[in-house]
Design an enzyme around this catalytic site. Structure first.
Site, short mmCIF file in Angstrom:
data_model
loop_
_atom_site.label_atom_id
_atom_site.label_comp_id
_atom_site.label_asym_id
_atom_site.label_seq_id
_atom_site.Cartn_x
_atom_site.Cartn_y
_atom_site.Cartn_z
N LEU A 112 11.71 -22.66 -32.04
CA LEU A 112 13.08 -23.11 -31.75
C LEU A 112 13.09 -24.54 -31.24
O LEU A 112 12.22 -24.92 -30.45
CB LEU A 112 13.71 -22.20 -30.68
CG LEU A 112 14.00 -20.76 -31.09
CD1 LEU A 112 14.58 -20.00 -29.88
CD2 LEU A 112 14.98 -20.70 -32.25
N GLY A 143 1.98 -6.09 -30.77
CA GLY A 143 1.43 -7.45 -30.69
C GLY A 143 2.29 -8.47 -29.97
O GLY A 143 2.07 -9.68 -30.10
N ASP A 164 4.16 -16.36 -17.55
CA ASP A 164 4.42 -17.10 -18.78
C ASP A 164 5.82 -17.72 -18.76
O ASP A 164 6.01 -18.89 -19.12
CB ASP A 164 4.28 -16.09 -19.92
CG ASP A 164 4.24 -16.79 -21.25
OD1 ASP A 164 3.42 -17.71 -21.39
OD2 ASP A 164 5.04 -16.42 -22.13
N LYS A 202 7.17 -21.70 -18.70
CA LYS A 202 8.13 -22.24 -19.68
C LYS A 202 9.28 -22.97 -18.99
O LYS A 202 9.66 -24.07 -19.39
CB LYS A 202 8.65 -21.12 -20.57
CG LYS A 202 7.59 -20.61 -21.54
CD LYS A 202 8.11 -19.44 -22.33
CE LYS A 202 7.08 -19.00 -23.37
NZ LYS A 202 7.39 -17.69 -23.93
#
Ligand code: ADP
Ligand code: ASP
Ligand code: MG
Length: 816
Positions: free
Chosen positions: A617, A668, A682, A686
Site C-alpha cells: 500500500l 501463514g 510489529d 510500524k
C-alpha cells in the site's frame, strides 16, 4: 584516386589478408588506389620488446625474433605460389638478420636509443607491405611499391617525428608522376629524416601516413580499414552497447581521437581537413557496414535537432599536477612559465583547469611524464618556492580522463548538468573538469578504477535514452524474496518496453549461500543457489557489490535479519541504493534511522522502505508526498497488523481465541512465534516509522503499548503460549462481549496524535472507517492541515507475499 589504409588486425594473417585483397581488388576496379599497410598485428610491440630485452641483457630477445621471423616466413609460404616464394623468403631472412644485428648492438651497448628504436620498428611495416605487394603481383595485378621512408620527410625527432609537408608532398607527387600503376602499396608509420635516417610517426602512425599521402595527391577519399565498423559512440572494449557514429565532423573526430579513441591516430585528421578530403572508417571484416564518414560538413548537423554529443572518449594513465600559491594571484606569466617548462621537457599537457581565483592551476599529463615534470617545475620555480610564493607541486596519479564530444554542445544548456548528475548518482567523484574553449568537449578527470562504470553510465545517459540498466542485489529468498524474483523475471520484458528499464539480478543470497554475475543471474541459475552458491556473509556480500562498482546498483533487503542492516551505511556511501522490506533499520534508534537517511542524501542515493508498513500500500510514499508539498500531518489512526485483523475478524465466540490464533498461524499470517504479532511489537514499529516519516523524532520506547495478553501467555514456549491462551479463554471472551454489548467490534489500533504514539485494542463503532476491514486489510487514516475535515484514507490488502513483493518492486523502479 583513393587511399586505403589497412591496420594490424586486418593484415594479421593469411586469412585476413585474403579479405584485404578482395577489398583492394574491388576498389581498384573503379579507381586507381594507394594502399597503406600496417605491420602484422602485434609485430611492432614484439620488435620493441625484443630490443628492450636485448638492452636489458636478456637473451630471450633471440627467441622473440625467431618467432617473428617464422611468422613472416609462414605467411609468405601461405600467400605466395611456390615459384614466387624463394626470393621473398630470402628477402625476409635477410631483413631478420639485420634486425638481429641491430638488437645485438643494443645487447652489447646495453642501450636502446630512440634512433635505433625507429630503425628496428620500421621493419614491421616494411616487411608486411613488401609481402602484400608480392602477393598482389603474383595475382597478376598492376601494382608498385612506394618506399615511405624515402618519400615522407621528417625532422629527426625519433619515434615521434614531425613531417615536412612541403618536401613530402613534392616527393609523393613525383612518385605518382613516375609510376602509373593501378595499385600502389606503401608501408605506413615509417619515414626518413633529411640525413637519410629512418624515423617513425608515433604509435598508430600508419593512419597518419595514409592521410599525408591522401593530402599530397588530393585524393578523392581516404579509407581507414580496421577491425570495427567505424568510430563508435564509446570505446567498444568498455561499452558493449557502443554504436558506430555514421557521420561526424573533422573537429569531432579530432577531439574523440585526441582524448583516446584509438581507432584513429589523432594527427591523421589535419592533412585531410586541410584538403577537405572525406575520411571513411570501414570494417575489413564487414565491408558492407556503413562505417563512419568524417567530413567538413556532416549531414547530421543539418538536422533540425542534431544530437548534441557524438561520442565519449577515455584516456587512462593520467596524472594531475597542481601548482598553487598566493604568489600566483594576478602575476602575469605564471601559467606561461609553467607551460614553458613542461614544453621544454616535451611533456604534453592534455587538459588544463585554473581556479577563478587564479590561486591554483591544474594540468593533466601522462603518468609516464610525472617525474620529469616534477623535476622541471621544481627547478623552474626554484625562487618562487624559496620565497613561498608557490607550494611544492602536488601530484595525483591513478587517474583517467573521460571526454564527452560534440559540435552542438555549445548550443545546448544542461549538458554538463546531465553529465555530472548521472555520474554523481553513481558515486563517481570528479577530480577536475575542463570545457574545451571550442565548447566541443567537456572533459573530466576521475579515478581509473571508476572508468568502466563512468563511461557506461554516461553512455547510457547520453546515447541510450532507450533503456536504463539496473543491477539488483537481492538478499533473502524466503516467501517474499522468491515472489519478488519471479516477478522480476516475469516483468522484465514489459519493463524494458514500457518503462525503459532493464533489471538484471547481479547478486543473490539467502542466509547460507550467495551468487554473483555482472551479466545477470538467470532464472535457472537462481534455482541452483543452494548448490552452486558460495558461502554467505553480510560483509562479503557488501564487498562484492562495492568492488563490482556496477552502475545503478540497488541492494534489496528482503530479510527480517537484524544483521543485514549493518551493511547499509557502507553501501550507501558507495552509491548503492537500498530498498528494504526489513523494518529493523527504520525502527531502530532514531539517530540510526536519521543517519541512514542523511548518508543516502549526501551520497545521492535512495533508501526506500515503503513495504515496512502495509505491504504494497502507498502509505510512506503518501506521507512523503504530503510533506514535500508543504502539508503537515497532525494525526494518524491505523490498523496495521494483518495478523491481528485476521484474529479479531474471526473471533466471534463460536471458537476459542486460541483456535483462531492457531488458524492464523496455519494460514501463514503470523510470525513463527505469534506473540510478536499479538504483543504489538510489529505494530509499534510500524506506527513509529510512520511518525518518523511524518517528521516526528520519536523512539521505540516512547510508543505506548496497551497489552491485552495476560502475562502468563508471554512465558515459555509457543506450545506453552497456546495452552495459556486456552486457559484464559474467559479473558478474551470478556473483551469480545464488552465490545458487543456496546454494539462495537474489537480492532487493534495504532494512533499517533499530538506527538505521541499509542497502540492497543479498541472498541470500534460501525460508523468508523476502521469498522469495515476484512481479511488482512490494513487502513491508515491521515489528518493533515489540508485534510483536516475529511481525512485522507489509504486502505487495502496490507499483508501477503505477492503484494509485499510488488511493493518492493515499485520501490526498486522508483529508486533508479
Ligand atoms: P588498427 O590496427 O586497424 O589501426 P586499432 O587497434 O589502432 O586498429 O584501432 C581500432 C580499435 O580501436 C578497435 O578495435 C577498438 O577496440 C578501439 N577503439 C577505442 N575507442 C574506439 C572508438 N570510439 N570507436 C571505435 N574503436 C575504438
Ligand atoms: N605498427 C605501428 C604501431 O603498431 C603503426 C600502426 O599500426 O599504425 O604502432
Ligand atoms: Mg590504429
Amino acid at each position: 584516386m583513393k587511399v586505403l589504409k589497412f591496420g594490424g588486425t586486418s593484415v594479421a594473417h593469411a586469412g585476413n589478408i585474403a579479405k584485404v585483397e578482395s577489398i583492394i581488388k574491388k576498389a581498384s576496379e573503379k579507381n586507381k588506389i594507394m594502399v597503406v599497410i600496417s605491420a602484422l598485428h602485434g609485430v611492432t610491440d614484439q620488435l620493441i620488446h625484443a630490443a628492450e630485452s636485448a638492452a636489458d641483457q636478456n637473451k630471450h630477445y633471440i627467441e622473440t625474433l625467431k618467432e617473428l621471423e617464422e611468422r613472416h616466413l609462414e605467411l609468405v609460404k601461405e600467400l605466395l605460389p611456390i615459384f614466387a616464394q624463394s626470393s621473398l623468403l630470402s628477402f625476409v631472412k635477410k631483413h631478420f638478420n639485420d634486425i638481429e644485428d641491430l638488437c645485438y648492438g643494443t645487447f652489447v651497448l646495453g642501450e636502446f636509443t630512440p634512433k635505433i628504436k625507429d630503425r628496428i620498428t620500421s621493419y614491421g611495416e616494411f616487411l608486411s607491405s613488401r609481402i602484400i605487394h608480392a602477393k598482389l603481383q603474383s595475382e597478376g595485378l598492376d601494382v608498385s611499391w612506394m618506399n615511405s621512408a624515402e618519400r615522407i620527410v621528417t625532422d629527426s625527432n625519433f619515434t615521434y617525428a614531425k613531417v615536412n609537408s612541403e618536401l613530402t608532398e613534392k616527393n609523393i607527387r613525383e612518385y605518382f608522376m613516375e609510376n602509373h600503376n593501378r595499385i600502389s602499396i606503401a608501408p605506413g608509420f615509417i619515414a626518413g629524416d633529411e640525413n637519410g635516417n629512418l624515423t617513425t610517426l608515433g604509435r598508430g602512425g600508419s593512419d597518419y601516413t595514409a592521410a599525408i599521402i591522401a593530402a599530397a595527391i588530393d585524393a578523392e577519399e581516404l579509407e581507414i580499414w580496421t577491425d570495427v565498423s567505424g568510430m563508435m559512440t564509446a570505446d567498444p572494449r568498455l561499452v558493449s552497447r557502443a554504436k558506430p557514429i555514421p557521420e561526424i565532423s573533422y573537429a569531432e573526430a579530432m577531439e574523440l581521437s585526441h582524448f583516446g579513441a584509438k581507432v584513429l591516430y589523432p594527427p591523421t585528421i589535419q592533412p585531410v581537413l586541410a584538403k577537405n578530403i572525406d575520411l571513411r572508417i570501414k570494417n575489413t571484416f564487414d565491408p558492407e557496414a556503413y562505417g563512419t564518414l568524417i567530413s567538413g560538413h556532416p549531414k547530421t548537423s543539418d538536422k533540425e535537432d542534431p544530437q548534441f554529443a557524438v561520442g565519449i572518449s577515455n584516456m587512462d594513465h593520467i596524472a594531475l599536477l597542481t601548482l598553487e600559491g598566493s604568489g600566483m594571484i594576478g602575476v602575469p606569466g605564471f601559467s606561461a612559465k609553467l607551460f614553458q617548462c613542461l614544453n621544454q621537457e616535451e611533456i604534453s599537457v592534455i587538459l588544463i583547469t585554473q581556479s577563478s581565483s587564479e590561486h591554483s592551476i591544474t594540468v593533466a599529463i601522462n603518468e609516464k611524464d610525472v617525474s620529469s615534470a616534477k623535476k622541471a617545475i621544481s627547478s623552474s620555480f626554484q625562487d618562487d618556492l624559496k620565497l613561498k610564493r608557490v607550494e611544492p607541486v602536488k601530484i595525483e596519479t591513478g587517474l583517467c580522463i573521460i571526454a564527452l564530444v560534440g559540435d552542438n554542445m555549445k548550443s545546448r544548456s544542461g549538458v554538463s548538468a546531465k553529465m555530472f548528475g548521472c555520474l554523481g548518482n553513481n558515486g563517481i567523484n570528479i577530480r577536475a573538469i575542463a570545457q574545451g574553449s571550442s565548447e566541443k568537449n567537456i572533459s573530466i578527470v576521475i579515478s581509473e578504477k571508476d572508468i568502466r562504470k563512468a563511461v557506461n553510465v554516461l553512455h547510457e545517459e547520453i546515447f541510450e535514452s532507450e533503456v536504463k540498466q539496473v543491477h539488483l542485489y537481492i538478499c533473502g529468498t524466503g516467501n517474499v524474496g522468491t515472489k519478488l524474483i519471479r516477478q522480476i523475471y516475469d516483468q522484465s520484458e514489459y519493463l524494458k518496453e514500457n518503462m525503459l528499464i532493464s533489471l538484471r539480478i547481479a547478486g543473490l543470497c539467502n542466509s547460507r549461500k550467495m551468487l554473483f554475475s555482472s551479466k545477470g543471474i538467470s532464472e535457472a541459475e537462481f534455482l541452483t543457489l543452494n548448490e552452486n552458491g558460495i558461502e554467505f556473509s553480510e560483509e562479503k556480500f557488501a564487498d562484492e557489490m562495492i568492488s563490482g562498482n556496477l552502475r545503478n546498483s540497488v541492494f534489496v533487503d528482503v530479510t527480517a535479519s537484524p544483521d543485514v542492516p549493518h551493511i547499509y551505511e557502507k553501501l550507501l556511501k558507495h552509491s548503492v541504493n537500498i530498498v528494504a522490506c526489513n523494518k529493523i533499520a527504520a525502527s531502530s534508534d532514531f539517530a540510526n534511522y536519521k543517519n541512514f537517511k542523511n548518508v543516502a542524501r549526501n551520497h545521492n542515493c535512495k533508501f526506500f522502505f515503503e513495504t515496512n508498513v502495509g505491504a504494497g500500500l502507498p502509505i510512506i510514499g503518501t506521507i512523503n508526498d504530503l510533506i514535500r508539498s508543504g502539508d503537515k500531518i497532525t494525526s494518524i489512526q491505523a490498523v496495521l497488523s494483518g495478523t491481528l485483523n485476521f484474529v479479531f475478524n474471526h473471533y466471534d465466540g463460536s471458537r476459542s481465541f486460541s483456535e483462531v490464533v492457531a488458524q492464523a498461524q496455519r494460514e501463514g499470517y503470523t510470525e513463527p512465534d505469534p506473540r510478536l504479532d499479538l504483543a504489538g511489537t510489529d505494530v509499534a514499529r510500524k506506527i513509529l516509522i510512520l511518525a518518523r516519516e511524518a517528521g516526528y523524532p520519536i523512539e521505540f520506547g516512547a510508543v505506548e503499548i496497551e497489552d491485552f495478553l495476560p502475562e502468563e501467555c508471554m512465558k515459555g514456549s509457543v506450545e506453552d503460549f497456546y495452552k495459556a491462551l486456552f486457559k484464559y479463554e474467559d479473558h478474551f471472551r470478556k473483551l469480545l462481549e464488552s465490545a458487543r454489548y456496546r454494539g462495537k467490534i474489537l480492532k487493534y489500533v495504532a494512533e499517533f496524535k499530538d506527538g505521541k504514539a499509542k497502540i492497543g485494542l479498541q472498541h470500534v463503532a460501525p460508523e468508523s472507517d476502521l469498522f469495515h476491514l476484512y481479511g488482512k486489510d490494513n487502513i491508515v487514516i491521515f489528518k493533515t492541515l489540508r485534510y483536516s475535515e475529511q481525512p485522507l484514507v489509504v486502505k487495502g490488502a496490507g499483508a501477503g507475499a505477492e503484494v509485499t513483493a510488488s511493493g518492493i518492486f515499485a520501490d526498486i523502479v522508483r529508486s533508479v
